[in-house]
Design an enzyme around this catalytic site. Structure first.
Site, mmCIF file in Angstrom:
data_model
loop_
_atom_site.group_PDB
_atom_site.id
_atom_site.type_symbol
_atom_site.label_atom_id
_atom_site.label_comp_id
_atom_site.label_asym_id
_atom_site.label_seq_id
_atom_site.Cartn_x
_atom_site.Cartn_y
_atom_site.Cartn_z
ATOM 1 N N ASP A 293 -3.451 -8.589 3.637
ATOM 2 C CA ASP A 293 -4.777 -8.786 4.222
ATOM 3 C C ASP A 293 -5.454 -9.860 3.395
ATOM 4 O O ASP A 293 -5.570 -9.708 2.156
ATOM 5 C CB ASP A 293 -5.621 -7.504 4.130
ATOM 6 C CG ASP A 293 -5.050 -6.361 4.958
ATOM 7 O OD1 ASP A 293 -4.242 -6.617 5.861
ATOM 8 O OD2 ASP A 293 -5.431 -5.205 4.680
ATOM 9 N N HIS B 2 -5.035 -9.593 8.888
ATOM 10 C CA HIS B 2 -3.769 -8.888 8.589
ATOM 11 C C HIS B 2 -2.574 -9.707 9.059
ATOM 12 O O HIS B 2 -2.454 -10.063 10.231
ATOM 13 C CB HIS B 2 -3.763 -7.511 9.271
ATOM 14 C CG HIS B 2 -2.454 -6.787 9.135
ATOM 15 N ND1 HIS B 2 -2.282 -5.686 8.313
ATOM 16 C CD2 HIS B 2 -1.233 -7.025 9.676
ATOM 17 C CE1 HIS B 2 -1.023 -5.287 8.392
ATOM 18 N NE2 HIS B 2 -0.368 -6.083 9.205
ATOM 19 N N ARG C 12 0.864 -1.194 0.000
ATOM 20 C CA ARG C 12 0.000 0.000 0.000
ATOM 21 C C ARG C 12 0.896 1.238 0.000
ATOM 22 O O ARG C 12 1.719 1.386 0.924
ATOM 23 C CB ARG C 12 -0.864 -0.028 1.257
ATOM 24 C CG ARG C 12 -1.815 1.144 1.414
ATOM 25 C CD ARG C 12 -2.532 1.067 2.757
ATOM 26 N NE ARG C 12 -3.222 -0.198 2.948
ATOM 27 C CZ ARG C 12 -3.546 -0.702 4.136
ATOM 28 N NH1 ARG C 12 -3.271 -0.058 5.242
ATOM 29 N NH2 ARG C 12 -4.166 -1.864 4.232
ATOM 30 N N HIS D 131 2.338 -2.636 5.435
ATOM 31 C CA HIS D 131 1.839 -2.670 4.051
ATOM 32 C C HIS D 131 2.700 -1.753 3.177
ATOM 33 O O HIS D 131 2.947 -2.037 2.009
ATOM 34 C CB HIS D 131 0.391 -2.174 3.980
ATOM 35 C CG HIS D 131 -0.627 -3.173 4.434
ATOM 36 N ND1 HIS D 131 -0.958 -4.280 3.692
ATOM 37 C CD2 HIS D 131 -1.393 -3.226 5.537
ATOM 38 C CE1 HIS D 131 -1.901 -4.966 4.339
ATOM 39 N NE2 HIS D 131 -2.177 -4.350 5.467
HETATM 40 ZN ZN LIG Z 1 -3.576 -4.981 6.835
#
Ligand SMILES: [Zn+2]
Length: 218
Positions: free
Chosen positions: A133, A194, A97, A126
């Site tokens: 996830d 997660h 991310r 992330h």
């Molecule tokens: Zn996560």
């Protein structure tokens, strides 16, 4: 309402982009982000952050893709193949991310729910391409397996050791945790979905948009 919300998110997103990720000192491995489905086409994707079906109510990713650093991605593939022998596949919600998205999540999350989001000053695992996830789906039907809470629910039932819900839901969650742990991942205590890869500290926080990952290799 939705247009209003999207407008607010866009403003916050642009504000987040203007802020830089934390500078980290020390030695880090070179980033080697790989797209998960390129390694294993049986992985199923449900990238909620590329849709409005996420806690922000609007898409925050430009593409429905999931990337991880190569060793973490290879470990996910191994976990998927073990689960495959039991009739399950992995359903991926999120991987790498960009840091600007973590900043956005922090800015829009109320104080009492901040345990469910990473502080951008420290970054998220992330952001290092070392957290994923995910959940399980049934290979026979393609349907998502029942878990004690929905993905991204800011509730106690999201805790990895939550004792409520049905026995079946808890067993499904515990199977996911058990198999992921075998391949070097650790579940986050507040979110059963997660998982952090063991070598996350070896990779730095990144703020590369999906469109620029491996841009030189394209
Ligand atoms: Zn996560």
């Amino acid at each position: 309402m939705r247009i209003y919300l999207q407008g607010i998110l866009l403003i916050l997103f642009l504000a987040s982009c203007a802020v830089k990720p934390p500078r980290e000192k020390g030695e880090f491995r070179n980033a080697d982000l790989v797209e998960l489905i390129k390694l294993d086409s049986t992985l199923k994707l449900d990238i909620r952050y590329a849709t409005a079906n996420n806690f922000t109510g609007a898409p925050v990713y430009e593409e429905a893709k999931a990337y991880l650093q190569r060793p973490a991605a290879e470990a996910v593939v191994k976990a998927d193949s073990v689960l495959g022998t039991m009739g399950y596949g992995l359903l991926i919600f999120d991987g790498y991310r960009p840091w600007s998205v973590t900043k956005l999540f922090w800015d829009i999350t109320p104080e009492k729910e901040k345990i469910f989001v990473a502080n951008p000053r420290e970054g998220s695992r992330h952001n290092r391409g070392c957290a994923v996830d995910l959940s399980l789906y049934y290979l026979s039907s393609g349907k998502e397996v029942e878990m004690p809470s929905a993905y991204d629910a800011a509730l106690e039932s999201a805790y990895a050791d939550y004792q409520g819900g049905t026995k079946e839901e808890r067993e499904n969650r515990d199977l996911l945790i058990q198999v992921m742990t075998r391949f070097g991942f650790q579940v986050y205590e507040y979110e059963w979905w997660h998982f952090d890869y063991k070598d996350w500290q070896s990779y730095r926080i990144l703020n590369i948009p999906f469109s620029e990952i491996n841009a030189d290799a394209k």
